[in-house]
Design a protein around this motif. Structure first.
Motif, PDB file in Angstrom:
ATOM      1  N   ARG A   1      -9.564  -2.567  15.502  1.00  0.00           N
ATOM      2  CA  ARG A   1      -9.826  -3.325  14.266  1.00  0.00           C
ATOM      3  C   ARG A   1     -11.259  -3.076  13.816  1.00  0.00           C
ATOM      4  NH1 ARG A   1      -7.157  -7.498  17.006  1.00  0.00           N
ATOM      5  NH2 ARG A   1      -9.046  -8.720  17.212  1.00  0.00           N
ATOM      6  N   GLN A   2     -12.198  -3.039  14.786  1.00  0.00           N
ATOM      7  CA  GLN A   2     -13.602  -2.796  14.426  1.00  0.00           C
ATOM      8  C   GLN A   2     -13.753  -1.406  13.810  1.00  0.00           C
ATOM      9  OE1 GLN A   2     -16.417  -5.011  14.579  1.00  0.00           O
ATOM     10  NE2 GLN A   2     -16.977  -3.377  13.155  1.00  0.00           N
ATOM     11  N   LYS A   3     -13.066  -0.419  14.372  1.00  0.00           N
ATOM     12  CA  LYS A   3     -13.115   0.929  13.792  1.00  0.00           C
ATOM     13  C   LYS A   3     -12.570   0.919  12.365  1.00  0.00           C
ATOM     14  CE  LYS A   3     -12.826   3.528  18.105  1.00  0.00           C
ATOM     15  NZ  LYS A   3     -12.093   4.509  18.901  1.00  0.00           N
ATOM     16  N   ALA A   4     -11.480   0.190  12.140  1.00  0.00           N
ATOM     17  CA  ALA A   4     -10.901   0.109  10.794  1.00  0.00           C
ATOM     18  C   ALA A   4     -11.909  -0.512   9.820  1.00  0.00           C
ATOM     19  CB  ALA A   4      -9.610  -0.691  10.821  1.00  0.00           C
ATOM     20  N   ILE A   5     -12.587  -1.566  10.248  1.00  0.00           N
ATOM     21  CA  ILE A   5     -13.597  -2.211   9.403  1.00  0.00           C
ATOM     22  C   ILE A   5     -14.756  -1.255   9.145  1.00  0.00           C
ATOM     23  CG2 ILE A   5     -15.301  -4.089   9.346  1.00  0.00           C
ATOM     24  CD1 ILE A   5     -13.133  -5.741  10.942  1.00  0.00           C
TER      25      ILE A   5
ATOM     26  N   ASP B   1      -0.363  -3.757   9.253  1.00  0.00           N
ATOM     27  CA  ASP B   1      -1.722  -4.048   9.728  1.00  0.00           C
ATOM     28  C   ASP B   1      -2.773  -3.430   8.821  1.00  0.00           C
ATOM     29  OD1 ASP B   1      -0.648  -5.480  11.834  1.00  0.00           O
ATOM     30  OD2 ASP B   1      -1.071  -3.944  13.348  1.00  0.00           O
ATOM     31  N   ALA B   2      -2.518  -2.212   8.354  1.00  0.00           N
ATOM     32  CA  ALA B   2      -3.455  -1.546   7.442  1.00  0.00           C
ATOM     33  C   ALA B   2      -3.586  -2.351   6.146  1.00  0.00           C
ATOM     34  CB  ALA B   2      -3.007  -0.117   7.159  1.00  0.00           C
ATOM     35  N   TRP B   3      -2.456  -2.809   5.622  1.00  0.00           N
ATOM     36  CA  TRP B   3      -2.500  -3.656   4.422  1.00  0.00           C
ATOM     37  C   TRP B   3      -3.343  -4.903   4.693  1.00  0.00           C
ATOM     38  CZ3 TRP B   3      -0.461  -3.391  -0.551  1.00  0.00           C
ATOM     39  CH2 TRP B   3       0.305  -2.263  -0.840  1.00  0.00           C
ATOM     40  N   SER B   4      -3.101  -5.547   5.825  1.00  0.00           N
ATOM     41  CA  SER B   4      -3.809  -6.796   6.149  1.00  0.00           C
ATOM     42  C   SER B   4      -5.304  -6.590   6.262  1.00  0.00           C
ATOM     43  CB  SER B   4      -3.274  -7.380   7.464  1.00  0.00           C
ATOM     44  OG  SER B   4      -1.935  -7.756   7.333  1.00  0.00           O
ATOM     45  N   ILE B   5      -5.714  -5.547   6.962  1.00  0.00           N
ATOM     46  CA  ILE B   5      -7.149  -5.371   7.202  1.00  0.00           C
ATOM     47  C   ILE B   5      -7.870  -4.846   5.959  1.00  0.00           C
ATOM     48  CG2 ILE B   5      -7.372  -3.040   8.185  1.00  0.00           C
ATOM     49  CD1 ILE B   5      -8.726  -5.243  10.498  1.00  0.00           C
ATOM     50  N   LEU B   6      -7.157  -4.100   5.115  1.00  0.00           N
ATOM     51  CA  LEU B   6      -7.764  -3.688   3.849  1.00  0.00           C
ATOM     52  C   LEU B   6      -7.912  -4.888   2.911  1.00  0.00           C
ATOM     53  CD1 LEU B   6      -6.067  -0.234   3.396  1.00  0.00           C
ATOM     54  CD2 LEU B   6      -8.537  -0.644   3.290  1.00  0.00           C
ATOM     55  N   GLU B   7      -6.980  -5.810   2.994  1.00  0.00           N
ATOM     56  CA  GLU B   7      -7.040  -7.013   2.175  1.00  0.00           C
ATOM     57  C   GLU B   7      -8.134  -7.969   2.664  1.00  0.00           C
ATOM     58  OE1 GLU B   7      -3.649  -9.506   0.032  1.00  0.00           O
ATOM     59  OE2 GLU B   7      -3.496  -9.566   2.211  1.00  0.00           O
ATOM     60  N   GLU B   8      -8.263  -8.078   3.987  1.00  0.00           N
ATOM     61  CA  GLU B   8      -9.253  -8.962   4.586  1.00  0.00           C
ATOM     62  C   GLU B   8      -9.906  -8.265   5.774  1.00  0.00           C
ATOM     63  OE1 GLU B   8      -9.474 -13.281   6.784  1.00  0.00           O
ATOM     64  OE2 GLU B   8      -7.776 -12.867   5.465  1.00  0.00           O
ATOM     65  N   PRO B   9     -10.950  -7.463   5.514  1.00  0.00           N
ATOM     66  CA  PRO B   9     -11.598  -6.705   6.594  1.00  0.00           C
ATOM     67  C   PRO B   9     -12.424  -7.602   7.517  1.00  0.00           C
ATOM     68  CG  PRO B   9     -12.396  -5.987   4.422  1.00  0.00           C
ATOM     69  CD  PRO B   9     -11.494  -7.150   4.220  1.00  0.00           C
ATOM     70  N   SER B  10     -11.767  -8.113   8.540  1.00  0.00           N
ATOM     71  CA  SER B  10     -12.412  -9.025   9.479  1.00  0.00           C
ATOM     72  C   SER B  10     -11.798  -8.827  10.861  1.00  0.00           C
ATOM     73  CB  SER B  10     -12.189 -10.467   9.013  1.00  0.00           C
ATOM     74  OG  SER B  10     -12.455 -11.375  10.043  1.00  0.00           O
ATOM     75  N   LEU B  11     -12.599  -9.035  11.888  1.00  0.00           N
ATOM     76  CA  LEU B  11     -12.072  -8.983  13.249  1.00  0.00           C
ATOM     77  C   LEU B  11     -11.055 -10.095  13.490  1.00  0.00           C
ATOM     78  CD1 LEU B  11     -15.141  -8.062  15.488  1.00  0.00           C
ATOM     79  CD2 LEU B  11     -13.145  -6.664  14.952  1.00  0.00           C
ATOM     80  N   GLU B  12     -11.103 -11.115  12.664  1.00  0.00           N
ATOM     81  CA  GLU B  12     -10.162 -12.234  12.794  1.00  0.00           C
ATOM     82  C   GLU B  12      -8.813 -11.931  12.145  1.00  0.00           C
ATOM     83  OE1 GLU B  12     -11.301 -14.521  14.873  1.00  0.00           O
ATOM     84  OE2 GLU B  12     -13.128 -13.310  14.801  1.00  0.00           O
ATOM     85  N   THR B  13      -8.732 -10.872  11.364  1.00  0.00           N
ATOM     86  CA  THR B  13      -7.467 -10.505  10.740  1.00  0.00           C
ATOM     87  C   THR B  13      -6.477 -10.124  11.828  1.00  0.00           C
ATOM     88  OG1 THR B  13      -8.600  -9.729   8.754  1.00  0.00           O
ATOM     89  CG2 THR B  13      -6.351  -8.922   9.102  1.00  0.00           C
TER      90      THR B  13
END
Length: 183
Positions: free
Chosen positions: A88-92, A67-79
């Protein structure tokens, strides 16, 4: 609470060599995973650790990293991730932050577990925090409730001091012992 400490010592005494070694090095390995993320995505280590921590609630470690890889690659709530939208919002927000450690802790909010997880991964060789997750509560037969957090945390810290290891190392060792025996 002496009985909590006694329970932790019993679990610790049941750990085999593999579990001991794995627990002693778990947070260092997590730190190295975060370093890899930081290098691949050209972000500060604090951001990579923050993203991992933000996405950790109710998430298995392997999935947490994916999940970290995914959200760093595409920082979106839709990821797609296997955690809550708020996480997810906190990660973004962490990705968009300056990367300052205190700013990231603020973004992580009041969740002591995720804040301690962040600190333990970032400062694996010096942190005295305890990542009190559901398994830490189970290890001492307490419900995962806020009122039980501090007694559990204190018990882990006291026993770790007694054993001459860091509290998060004890937590990782006992996690391996308890989870292995319950699953």
């Amino acid at each position: 609470m002496r009985s909590l400490e006694d329970t932790l010592l019993k679990h610790y005494s049941k750990a085999d060599t593999k579990t001991l070694l794995s627990g002693l090095s778990w947070y260092e390995k997590a730190h190295n995973e975060a370093k890899l993320l930081a290098d691949v995505f050209d972000v500060p280590l604090t951001k990579a650790v923050g993203v991992i921590s933000a996405l950790s609630p109710r998430n298995k470690w392997a999935r947490n990293l994916a999940d970290a890889w995914s959200i760093l690659e595409e920082p979106s709530l839709e990821t797609k991730t296997c955690t809550f939208k708020g996480q997810r919002q906190k990660a973004i927000d962490i990705i968009n932050s300056t990367g300052d450690e205190n700013e990231i802790l603020t973004i992580l909010g009041k969740g002591t577990k995720t804040r301690n997880f962040f600190t333990n991964i970032l400062n694996f060789n010096t942190s005295t925090c305890v990542t009190v997750d559901v398994w830490a509560f189970r290890s001492v037969n307490l419900e995962a409730k806020n009122k039980n957090y501090k007694p559990v945390e204190n018990a882990y810290q006291n026993v770790a001091t007694q054993l001459g290891i860091l509290p998060h190392q004890l937590q990782a060792i006992i996690w391996g012992t308890v989870r292995g025996s319950l699953v």
